[in-house]
Design an enzyme around this catalytic site. Structure first.
Site, PDB file in Angstrom:
ATOM      1  N   GLU A 294      -4.102  -0.562  -9.033  1.00 49.14           N
ATOM      2  CA  GLU A 294      -3.016   0.532  -9.245  1.00 49.14           C
ATOM      3  C   GLU A 294      -2.035   0.096  -9.676  1.00 49.14           C
ATOM      4  OE1 GLU A 294      -2.413   2.701  -5.694  1.00 49.14           O
ATOM      5  OE2 GLU A 294      -2.697   4.730  -6.641  1.00 49.14           O
TER       6      GLU A 294
ATOM      7  N   SER B 297       0.856  -0.979   0.027  1.00 52.41           N
ATOM      8  CA  SER B 297       0.033   0.136  -0.135  1.00 52.41           C
ATOM      9  C   SER B 297       0.805   1.355   0.196  1.00 52.41           C
ATOM     10  CB  SER B 297      -0.755   0.186   1.347  1.00 52.41           C
ATOM     11  OG  SER B 297      -1.787  -1.189   1.525  1.00 52.41           O
TER      12      SER B 297
ATOM     13  N   HIS C 198      -1.405  -3.025  -7.166  1.00 54.74           N
ATOM     14  CA  HIS C 198      -2.061  -2.803  -5.773  1.00 54.74           C
ATOM     15  C   HIS C 198      -3.470  -2.964  -5.843  1.00 54.74           C
ATOM     16  CE1 HIS C 198      -3.003   0.647  -2.692  1.00 54.74           C
ATOM     17  NE2 HIS C 198      -2.991  -0.444  -2.151  1.00 54.74           N
TER      18      HIS C 198
HETATM   19  P1  NAD Z   1      -2.346  -9.669   6.710  1.00 55.23           P
HETATM   20  O1  NAD Z   1      -1.660  -9.524   7.898  1.00 55.23           O
HETATM   21  O2  NAD Z   1      -3.763 -10.168   6.596  1.00 55.23           O
HETATM   22  O3  NAD Z   1      -1.504 -10.868   5.731  1.00 55.23           O
HETATM   23  C1  NAD Z   1       0.063 -10.915   5.742  1.00 55.23           C
HETATM   24  C2  NAD Z   1       0.209 -12.484   5.706  1.00 55.23           C
HETATM   25  O4  NAD Z   1       1.909 -12.609   5.358  1.00 55.23           O
HETATM   26  C3  NAD Z   1      -0.011 -13.276   6.785  1.00 55.23           C
HETATM   27  O5  NAD Z   1      -0.499 -14.440   6.794  1.00 55.23           O
HETATM   28  C4  NAD Z   1       1.679 -13.637   7.360  1.00 55.23           C
HETATM   29  O6  NAD Z   1       1.706 -14.768   7.953  1.00 55.23           O
HETATM   30  C5  NAD Z   1       2.284 -13.680   5.799  1.00 55.23           C
HETATM   31  N1  NAD Z   1       3.739 -13.365   5.908  1.00 55.23           N
HETATM   32  C6  NAD Z   1       4.555 -12.693   6.747  1.00 55.23           C
HETATM   33  N2  NAD Z   1       5.924 -13.014   6.542  1.00 55.23           N
HETATM   34  C7  NAD Z   1       5.926 -14.031   5.545  1.00 55.23           C
HETATM   35  C8  NAD Z   1       6.896 -14.519   4.822  1.00 55.23           C
HETATM   36  N3  NAD Z   1       8.299 -13.955   4.834  1.00 55.23           N
HETATM   37  N4  NAD Z   1       6.711 -15.219   3.590  1.00 55.23           N
HETATM   38  C9  NAD Z   1       5.579 -15.325   3.421  1.00 55.23           C
HETATM   39  N5  NAD Z   1       4.598 -14.990   4.231  1.00 55.23           N
HETATM   40  C10 NAD Z   1       4.600 -14.125   5.060  1.00 55.23           C
HETATM   41  O7  NAD Z   1      -2.009  -8.440   5.649  1.00 55.23           O
HETATM   42  P2  NAD Z   1      -2.975  -7.970   4.609  1.00 55.23           P
HETATM   43  O8  NAD Z   1      -3.939  -6.928   4.847  1.00 55.23           O
HETATM   44  O9  NAD Z   1      -3.406  -9.152   3.697  1.00 55.23           O
HETATM   45  O10 NAD Z   1      -1.815  -7.004   3.913  1.00 55.23           O
HETATM   46  C11 NAD Z   1      -0.610  -7.620   2.747  1.00 55.23           C
HETATM   47  C12 NAD Z   1      -0.469  -6.555   1.951  1.00 55.23           C
HETATM   48  O11 NAD Z   1      -1.249  -6.118   1.215  1.00 55.23           O
HETATM   49  C13 NAD Z   1       0.599  -5.450   2.757  1.00 55.23           C
HETATM   50  O12 NAD Z   1       1.601  -5.074   2.000  1.00 55.23           O
HETATM   51  C14 NAD Z   1      -0.619  -4.261   2.599  1.00 55.23           C
HETATM   52  O13 NAD Z   1      -0.064  -3.062   2.672  1.00 55.23           O
HETATM   53  C15 NAD Z   1      -1.241  -4.602   1.325  1.00 55.23           C
HETATM   54  N6  NAD Z   1      -2.663  -4.067   1.068  1.00 55.23           N
HETATM   55  C16 NAD Z   1      -3.501  -4.372   2.101  1.00 55.23           C
HETATM   56  C17 NAD Z   1      -5.095  -3.847   2.067  1.00 55.23           C
HETATM   57  C18 NAD Z   1      -5.962  -4.102   3.050  1.00 55.23           C
HETATM   58  O14 NAD Z   1      -7.076  -3.606   3.028  1.00 55.23           O
HETATM   59  N7  NAD Z   1      -5.757  -5.067   4.117  1.00 55.23           N
HETATM   60  C19 NAD Z   1      -5.433  -3.232   0.758  1.00 55.23           C
HETATM   61  C20 NAD Z   1      -4.434  -3.248  -0.232  1.00 55.23           C
HETATM   62  C21 NAD Z   1      -2.883  -3.459  -0.005  1.00 55.23           C
END
Ligand code: NAD
Length: 286
Positions: free
Chosen positions: A155, A122, A143
């Site tokens: 994006e 993000s 994104h």
């Molecule tokens: P989340 O915490 O729900 O999931 C993250 C996952 O990554 C976890 O299951 C964790 O175990 C895993 N992880 C951590 N280290 C790891 C590694 N070394 N190898 C493999 N897996 C690993 O997070 P999320 O909300 O899904 O966000 C993930 C990404 O998406 C972030 O970069 C965030 O900025 C982006 N994002 C989130 C949203 C949102 O609304 N949640 C929207 C757009 C983008």
């Protein structure tokens, strides 16, 4: 389906990763879903199963489509195994720059030399992620928005060194997944968070300065500006810790005081009032 990118890997099986895996598998792509946590992988498969089940009951897809989609997803807890032979990798692991740099080095090491390495970050610089690999021209931002199967936007973020042809490919791939991609350049917050977060931060300042209550601020923005959700409700939904982290990226990235996070936002995060996920933010959730 774009055959050049038929073999996909998704790293991180959390909120976004399970949605991204669902989307690619629905589109006919073969997906390796990778997470260090077995529990996260199990939960992701259960979530995808439930979400596909909902589509079956709404008659949007058939039971056979659901089975075929699930059959296209394999899970892995090892990056080295899960990245073998993949044409595109979409990283959706926890938002932490040091972690993502490490993961990008591993993506570079274990993926085929011609594979595209994408991040769903993000707020982290795509240019910085590209720079830790030997193939910055093949590193790009993809994104997605939550919930991924529903939200139309992707994006597509070009890093400083991203190849124009790769960018065109990822635009086409996003369209093939039924999304509407927009192409943007890699500057702090890209377009989405550069415009959204200062608005949320200003809404928090408006509350902090006692101009109006949280309910009043959200009502003005919903009914006056036709926003489906008020900015404070949206901040709770995103997570106040995430909002603060993104404001810090804008503040430090541009070095401009107009992006300073509101002290109230900082204090609420310190207090552990993070919004929906903690049960309390600007509003209370039961
Ligand atoms: P989340 O915490 O729900 O999931 C993250 C996952 O990554 C976890 O299951 C964790 O175990 C895993 N992880 C951590 N280290 C790891 C590694 N070394 N190898 C493999 N897996 C690993 O997070 P999320 O909300 O899904 O966000 C993930 C990404 O998406 C972030 O970069 C965030 O900025 C982006 N994002 C989130 C949203 C949102 O609304 N949640 C929207 C757009 C983008």
């Amino acid at each position: 389906m774009i055959s050049k990118y038929q073999q996909v890997a998704v790293i991180g099986a959390g909120t976004m990763g399970n949605g991204i895996a669902h989307l690619f598998a629905m589109g006919g792509y073969d997906v390796n879903l990778i997470d260090i946590s077995e529990a996260a992988l199990e939960k992701a498969l259960a979530t995808i199963d439930k979400n596909l089940g909902r589509m079956v009951s709404k008659e949007k897809i058939t039971e056979a489509d659901k089975t075929a989609t699930l059959g296209r997803i394999s899970t892995f807890s090892s990056l080295a195994e899960g990245l073998k032979g993949r044409n595109i990798v979409v990283e959706a692991a926890t938002e932490n720059i040091e972690l993502k740099k490490k993961i990008f080095q591993q993506m570079d090491e274990f993926s085929p030399a011609d594979a595209v390495l994408a991040s769903n970050t993000s707020s982290i610089s795509i240019t910085k992620l590209g720079a830790v690999t030997q193939r910055p021209a093949q590193v790009i931002g993809m994104h997605f928005f939550n919930p991924v199967p529903v939200m139309k936007l992707v994006e597509v973020i070009n890093g400083y060194d991203t190849d124009k042809g790769i960018s065109a490919d990822i635009m086409a791939l996003s369209k093939d997944l039924g999304k509407v991609p927009t192409e943007v350049n890699d500057f702090p917050g890209f377009v989405s968070n550069r415009v959204l977060m200062p608005m949320i931060n200003e809404a928090i300042y408006t509350l902090y300065e006692g101009v109006a209550t949280a309910e009043a601020i959200d009502t003005v923005m919903k009914l006056g500006m036709a926003h489906p959700m008020g900015p404070l409700r949206l901040a709770d939904f995103i997570g106040l810790d995430v909002c603060l982290a993104i404001m810090e990226v804008l503040y430090h990235g541009f070095g401009n005081p107009k992006y300073a996070p509101c002290p109230l936002l900082r204090q609420m995060v310190d207090a552990g009032h993070l919004g929906d996920k903690s049960g309390k933010g600007f509003f209370v959730y039961t």
